[in-house]
Design a protein around this motif. Sequence first.
Motif, PDB file in Angstrom:
ATOM      1  N   ALA A   4       4.120 -12.602 -22.832  1.00 20.73           N
ATOM      2  CA  ALA A   4       4.731 -11.422 -22.255  1.00 20.73           C
ATOM      3  C   ALA A   4       4.810 -11.595 -20.746  1.00 20.73           C
ATOM      4  O   ALA A   4       3.861 -12.051 -20.112  1.00 20.73           O
ATOM      5  N   LEU A   5       5.953 -11.235 -20.176  1.00 20.70           N
ATOM      6  CA  LEU A   5       6.161 -11.324 -18.729  1.00 20.70           C
ATOM      7  C   LEU A   5       6.582  -9.969 -18.192  1.00 20.70           C
ATOM      8  O   LEU A   5       7.451  -9.308 -18.773  1.00 20.70           O
ATOM      9  N   ILE A   6       5.966  -9.565 -17.094  1.00 23.38           N
ATOM     10  CA  ILE A   6       6.372  -8.356 -16.386  1.00 23.38           C
ATOM     11  C   ILE A   6       6.995  -8.792 -15.070  1.00 23.38           C
ATOM     12  O   ILE A   6       6.385  -9.496 -14.276  1.00 23.38           O
ATOM     13  N   ASP A   7       8.219  -8.376 -14.865  1.00 19.71           N
ATOM     14  CA  ASP A   7       9.005  -8.706 -13.685  1.00 19.71           C
ATOM     15  C   ASP A   7       9.004  -7.469 -12.784  1.00 19.71           C
ATOM     16  O   ASP A   7       9.675  -6.478 -13.066  1.00 19.71           O
ATOM     17  N   LEU A   8       8.214  -7.527 -11.702  1.00 19.26           N
ATOM     18  CA  LEU A   8       8.070  -6.388 -10.801  1.00 19.26           C
ATOM     19  C   LEU A   8       9.120  -6.511  -9.703  1.00 19.26           C
ATOM     20  O   LEU A   8       8.940  -7.224  -8.726  1.00 19.26           O
ATOM     21  N   GLY A   9      10.230  -5.817  -9.898  1.00 14.98           N
ATOM     22  CA  GLY A   9      11.345  -5.902  -8.965  1.00 14.98           C
ATOM     23  C   GLY A   9      11.406  -4.730  -8.010  1.00 14.98           C
ATOM     24  O   GLY A   9      10.612  -3.789  -8.085  1.00 14.98           O
ATOM     25  N   SER A  10      12.374  -4.774  -7.108  1.00 15.15           N
ATOM     26  CA  SER A  10      12.509  -3.744  -6.091  1.00 15.15           C
ATOM     27  C   SER A  10      13.007  -2.425  -6.645  1.00 15.15           C
ATOM     28  O   SER A  10      12.692  -1.354  -6.123  1.00 15.15           O
ATOM     29  N   ASN A  11      13.794  -2.492  -7.703  1.00 14.79           N
ATOM     30  CA  ASN A  11      14.376  -1.300  -8.307  1.00 14.79           C
ATOM     31  C   ASN A  11      13.739  -0.993  -9.655  1.00 14.79           C
ATOM     32  O   ASN A  11      13.418   0.160  -9.953  1.00 14.79           O
ATOM     33  N   THR A  12      13.536  -2.026 -10.453  1.00 19.37           N
ATOM     34  CA  THR A  12      13.016  -1.846 -11.808  1.00 19.37           C
ATOM     35  C   THR A  12      11.784  -2.715 -12.050  1.00 19.37           C
ATOM     36  O   THR A  12      11.561  -3.713 -11.358  1.00 19.37           O
ATOM     37  N   ILE A  13      11.000  -2.311 -13.034  1.00 19.70           N
ATOM     38  CA  ILE A  13       9.868  -3.110 -13.510  1.00 19.70           C
ATOM     39  C   ILE A  13      10.131  -3.352 -14.997  1.00 19.70           C
ATOM     40  O   ILE A  13      10.248  -2.406 -15.774  1.00 19.70           O
ATOM     41  N   LYS A  14      10.240  -4.623 -15.372  1.00 14.53           N
ATOM     42  CA  LYS A  14      10.692  -4.961 -16.717  1.00 14.53           C
ATOM     43  C   LYS A  14       9.652  -5.789 -17.460  1.00 14.53           C
ATOM     44  O   LYS A  14       8.980  -6.631 -16.875  1.00 14.53           O
ATOM     45  N   SER A  40       9.636   3.203  -1.537  1.00 14.52           N
ATOM     46  CA  SER A  40       8.272   3.567  -1.129  1.00 14.52           C
ATOM     47  C   SER A  40       7.718   2.648  -0.055  1.00 14.52           C
ATOM     48  O   SER A  40       6.530   2.719   0.256  1.00 14.52           O
ATOM     49  N   ILE A  41       8.556   1.777   0.498  1.00 16.82           N
ATOM     50  CA  ILE A  41       8.122   0.886   1.573  1.00 16.82           C
ATOM     51  C   ILE A  41       8.555   1.485   2.903  1.00 16.82           C
ATOM     52  O   ILE A  41       9.742   1.715   3.143  1.00 16.82           O
ATOM     53  N   HIS A  42       7.575   1.769   3.746  1.00 17.27           N
ATOM     54  CA  HIS A  42       7.844   2.361   5.058  1.00 17.27           C
ATOM     55  C   HIS A  42       7.114   1.556   6.115  1.00 17.27           C
ATOM     56  O   HIS A  42       5.894   1.407   6.056  1.00 17.27           O
ATOM     57  N   GLY A  43       7.872   1.019   7.069  1.00 16.89           N
ATOM     58  CA  GLY A  43       7.254   0.200   8.098  1.00 16.89           C
ATOM     59  C   GLY A  43       6.543  -1.015   7.534  1.00 16.89           C
ATOM     60  O   GLY A  43       5.448  -1.363   7.977  1.00 16.89           O
ATOM     61  N   ARG A  44       7.134  -1.631   6.525  1.00 16.69           N
ATOM     62  CA  ARG A  44       6.591  -2.833   5.858  1.00 16.69           C
ATOM     63  C   ARG A  44       5.290  -2.565   5.109  1.00 16.69           C
ATOM     64  O   ARG A  44       4.531  -3.485   4.816  1.00 16.69           O
ATOM     65  N   ILE A  45       5.044  -1.301   4.761  1.00 16.76           N
ATOM     66  CA  ILE A  45       3.857  -0.928   3.993  1.00 16.76           C
ATOM     67  C   ILE A  45       4.294  -0.208   2.716  1.00 16.76           C
ATOM     68  O   ILE A  45       5.055   0.765   2.777  1.00 16.76           O
ATOM     69  N   LEU A  46       3.819  -0.683   1.563  1.00 17.85           N
ATOM     70  CA  LEU A  46       4.060   0.029   0.312  1.00 17.85           C
ATOM     71  C   LEU A  46       3.080   1.192   0.248  1.00 17.85           C
ATOM     72  O   LEU A  46       1.868   1.004   0.337  1.00 17.85           O
ATOM     73  N   SER A  47       3.612   2.406   0.123  1.00 21.26           N
ATOM     74  CA  SER A  47       2.799   3.610   0.200  1.00 21.26           C
ATOM     75  C   SER A  47       1.860   3.752  -0.994  1.00 21.26           C
ATOM     76  O   SER A  47       2.047   3.102  -2.030  1.00 21.26           O
ATOM     77  N   ASP A  48       0.851   4.617  -0.851  1.00 24.16           N
ATOM     78  CA  ASP A  48      -0.068   4.890  -1.952  1.00 24.16           C
ATOM     79  C   ASP A  48       0.685   5.445  -3.157  1.00 24.16           C
ATOM     80  O   ASP A  48       0.353   5.127  -4.309  1.00 24.16           O
ATOM     81  N   GLU A  49       1.684   6.268  -2.880  1.00 19.51           N
ATOM     82  CA  GLU A  49       2.495   6.816  -3.978  1.00 19.51           C
ATOM     83  C   GLU A  49       3.208   5.700  -4.727  1.00 19.51           C
ATOM     84  O   GLU A  49       3.251   5.674  -5.960  1.00 19.51           O
ATOM     85  N   GLY A  50       3.769   4.753  -3.976  1.00 15.81           N
ATOM     86  CA  GLY A  50       4.459   3.630  -4.603  1.00 15.81           C
ATOM     87  C   GLY A  50       3.520   2.762  -5.407  1.00 15.81           C
ATOM     88  O   GLY A  50       3.842   2.321  -6.511  1.00 15.81           O
ATOM     89  N   ILE A  51       2.323   2.510  -4.860  1.00 13.15           N
ATOM     90  CA  ILE A  51       1.320   1.715  -5.584  1.00 13.15           C
ATOM     91  C   ILE A  51       0.915   2.430  -6.865  1.00 13.15           C
ATOM     92  O   ILE A  51       0.785   1.813  -7.925  1.00 13.15           O
ATOM     93  N   GLY A  52       0.725   3.740  -6.767  1.00 14.56           N
ATOM     94  CA  GLY A  52       0.350   4.511  -7.952  1.00 14.56           C
ATOM     95  C   GLY A  52       1.404   4.452  -9.032  1.00 14.56           C
ATOM     96  O   GLY A  52       1.080   4.356 -10.228  1.00 14.56           O
ATOM     97  N   ARG A  53       2.682   4.497  -8.631  1.00 13.38           N
ATOM     98  CA  ARG A  53       3.757   4.428  -9.622  1.00 13.38           C
ATOM     99  C   ARG A  53       3.783   3.059 -10.283  1.00 13.38           C
ATOM    100  O   ARG A  53       3.992   2.945 -11.498  1.00 13.38           O
ATOM    101  N   VAL A  54       3.566   2.011  -9.487  1.00 13.83           N
ATOM    102  CA  VAL A  54       3.513   0.653 -10.050  1.00 13.83           C
ATOM    103  C   VAL A  54       2.395   0.558 -11.074  1.00 13.83           C
ATOM    104  O   VAL A  54       2.581   0.048 -12.194  1.00 13.83           O
ATOM    105  N   LYS A  55       1.212   1.039 -10.737  1.00 12.65           N
ATOM    106  CA  LYS A  55       0.063   0.950 -11.644  1.00 12.65           C
ATOM    107  C   LYS A  55       0.319   1.733 -12.931  1.00 12.65           C
ATOM    108  O   LYS A  55      -0.046   1.280 -14.022  1.00 12.65           O
ATOM    109  N   SER A  56       0.944   2.890 -12.810  1.00 17.20           N
ATOM    110  CA  SER A  56       1.232   3.710 -13.992  1.00 17.20           C
ATOM    111  C   SER A  56       2.205   3.000 -14.933  1.00 17.20           C
ATOM    112  O   SER A  56       2.007   2.968 -16.161  1.00 17.20           O
ATOM    113  N   ILE A  57       3.268   2.415 -14.365  1.00 16.23           N
ATOM    114  CA  ILE A  57       4.255   1.713 -15.191  1.00 16.23           C
ATOM    115  C   ILE A  57       3.632   0.476 -15.827  1.00 16.23           C
ATOM    116  O   ILE A  57       3.860   0.185 -17.006  1.00 16.23           O
TER     117      ILE A  57
END
Length: 293
Positions: A4-14, A40-57
Motif C-alpha cells: 500500500a502506498l500513500i501519496d501525500l500531495g499538495s491538493n490530495t492525499i491518495k 495551510s502553508i503560511h510563511g513556509r510553515i505548515l500550520s497545526d490545522e494542516g498537520i491535524g488534517r493530514v494526520k486525520s486523513i
Amino acid sequence: MRQALIDLGSNTIKLAVYEWEGKAFSCLRYECRYGYVVRSIHGRILSDEGIGRVKSILSELQQIAAEYGCSAGKGTLCCFSTASLRYIDNLQFVIDEVYNTNSIKIEPISGEEEAECNYLALRQVAKTGDFWGADLGGGSMQIIQSIAGKAAWSQSFPIGSLKLYRDFVSGVLPSREEAEKICGYVRNQLSEIRLPPERLPLYLMGGTTRLVTRLLGTKQFSSGQLAALIEEYLSEPERAKQRICSVTPERLNTVLPGMLCVAEAAQAIGAVQIQFVETSVREGYLIKHFIHP
C-alpha cells in the motif's frame, strides 16, 4: 505480495493498494481525499490545522490499507510526499508529529525523484519510446522527455494547479487578467527548458488533467481544443462554475489554472496532440522501490 502506498500531495492525499508478482502488478483499491495542504502553508510553515488534517486523513487511509493486510509496522504501507512538503521549513516537525500519531514515517521525495517515478510509470503505458510526459499536481509539474525508450531529460517546476490558484487568484476562478499573470509566470518557469521542441505526443497525468478530459469529453485532444475551452471558461465564468461543479466540485478552484499550465507546457515543448493516461507517480514509486529496487 501486497503493498500500500500513500501519496501525500499538495491538493490530495491518495491511497493505492497494489498486488504484484514478478514484474506484473494491479491496483486492488484506490482512495482519494482532499487535504489541500498548500492552503495551510503560511510563511513556509505548515500550520497545526494542516498537520491535524493530514494526520486525520492518514488514519482513515491506514484503516483501509489494514483491510488488505498492509501496515507500516510490516513495511507494507509506505507514505511519500511530493511538492506538498518540499518547500516547508518545519518538515522534520511534521514528519515527527505524523509518526508519533500514525506510526508512519513520511518519506519526502525530491522533484528529480518524482520525475523519475513519473517516467517509470509512463513507460508502462506509452505507445512509443519517443514522447513527452507531464504530471500536473497541486504544487508542482514534472516534465519528462523520452527518446528511444530512455529518459533523455526531466525537470520539476513549481507550477502546480493549487499553487497557481493560491498565488494568483482572488476569487473562485481566475479573471482574464489573473489568467494572463498565471500564463506569464508559467511561461517564465518553463523558459528553463533548453531542448529544441520535438513534435512528440504528450502524455498527461494527474487529477486536474483527468477532470479536463471529462470537461472536453475525450482523453485525447489538441492544444487548439484546450485553448478553446479556456477561452470559453474565461468568457463565461458562471457557466464554467456550473459545469465544473457538476463533474468534480472539489477541483473548482484548480482546474482553470491547471488548464492554463498545461496549455503553456504544450506550447513550450511543441506538443500538438495531448493524451491523458491513467497512471501516476505511485506506480513509478512502486516499480522503483519494490518491483525493481
